[in-house]
Design a protein around this motif. Sequence first.
Motif, PDB file in Angstrom:
ATOM      1  N   ASP A  52       0.826  -1.196   0.000  1.00 14.60           N
ATOM      2  CA  ASP A  52       0.000   0.000   0.000  1.00 14.60           C
ATOM      3  C   ASP A  52       0.868   1.256   0.000  1.00 14.60           C
ATOM      4  O   ASP A  52       1.180   1.827   1.052  1.00 14.60           O
ATOM      5  CB  ASP A  52      -0.920  -0.012   1.224  1.00 14.60           C
ATOM      6  N   THR A  53       1.296   1.648  -1.191  1.00 10.30           N
ATOM      7  CA  THR A  53       2.039   2.882  -1.368  1.00 10.30           C
ATOM      8  C   THR A  53       1.740   3.406  -2.769  1.00 10.30           C
ATOM      9  O   THR A  53       1.394   2.635  -3.670  1.00 10.30           O
ATOM     10  CB  THR A  53       3.563   2.688  -1.158  1.00 10.30           C
ATOM     11  N   GLU A  54       1.842   4.693  -2.925  1.00  9.68           N
ATOM     12  CA  GLU A  54       1.482   5.314  -4.195  1.00  9.68           C
ATOM     13  C   GLU A  54       2.520   5.073  -5.288  1.00  9.68           C
ATOM     14  O   GLU A  54       2.204   5.032  -6.468  1.00  9.68           O
ATOM     15  CB  GLU A  54       1.291   6.821  -3.984  1.00  9.68           C
ATOM     16  N   PHE A  55       3.776   4.904  -4.896  1.00  6.15           N
ATOM     17  CA  PHE A  55       4.859   4.828  -5.871  1.00  6.15           C
ATOM     18  C   PHE A  55       5.589   3.485  -5.792  1.00  6.15           C
ATOM     19  O   PHE A  55       5.946   3.025  -4.709  1.00  6.15           O
ATOM     20  CB  PHE A  55       5.860   5.963  -5.644  1.00  6.15           C
ATOM     21  N   ARG A  58       9.100   3.508  -4.074  1.00  6.59           N
ATOM     22  CA  ARG A  58       9.088   3.495  -2.605  1.00  6.59           C
ATOM     23  C   ARG A  58       8.860   2.084  -2.088  1.00  6.59           C
ATOM     24  O   ARG A  58       9.493   1.659  -1.114  1.00  6.59           O
ATOM     25  CB  ARG A  58       8.013   4.442  -2.087  1.00  6.59           C
TER      26      ARG A  58
END
Length: 108
Positions: A52-55, A58
């Motif tokens: 669960d991360t946007e990028f 990362r």
Amino acid sequence: MTSFAIFSVTALLEIAGCFAVWAWARQGAPAYWLVPGIAALVAFAWLLTRIDTEFAGRAYAAYGGIYIAASLIWLWAFEGARPDRWDVVGGAICVAGALLILHGPRPV
């Protein structure tokens, strides 16, 4: 599934997949070892997308720290070489860095 659980399973899949190739290429394991190895690597890549991360970068960076710690566990559990204190300290630093990358405060 929590990020830590996903990273843990992901690391196990990547290490197992890479080890299957290593065993075939360097230790004379039969070529059929590549089949579960490739399956593990495909599952690893897919599971990493569940973080669960946007990028993506990362997720990959944070995963790197967990991968290092998991590799040290593999070293001990499957290769019989006990990590020394520098391995343990380095692994702990990497895990702390992974947590900081993934959960550090970010401007909204």
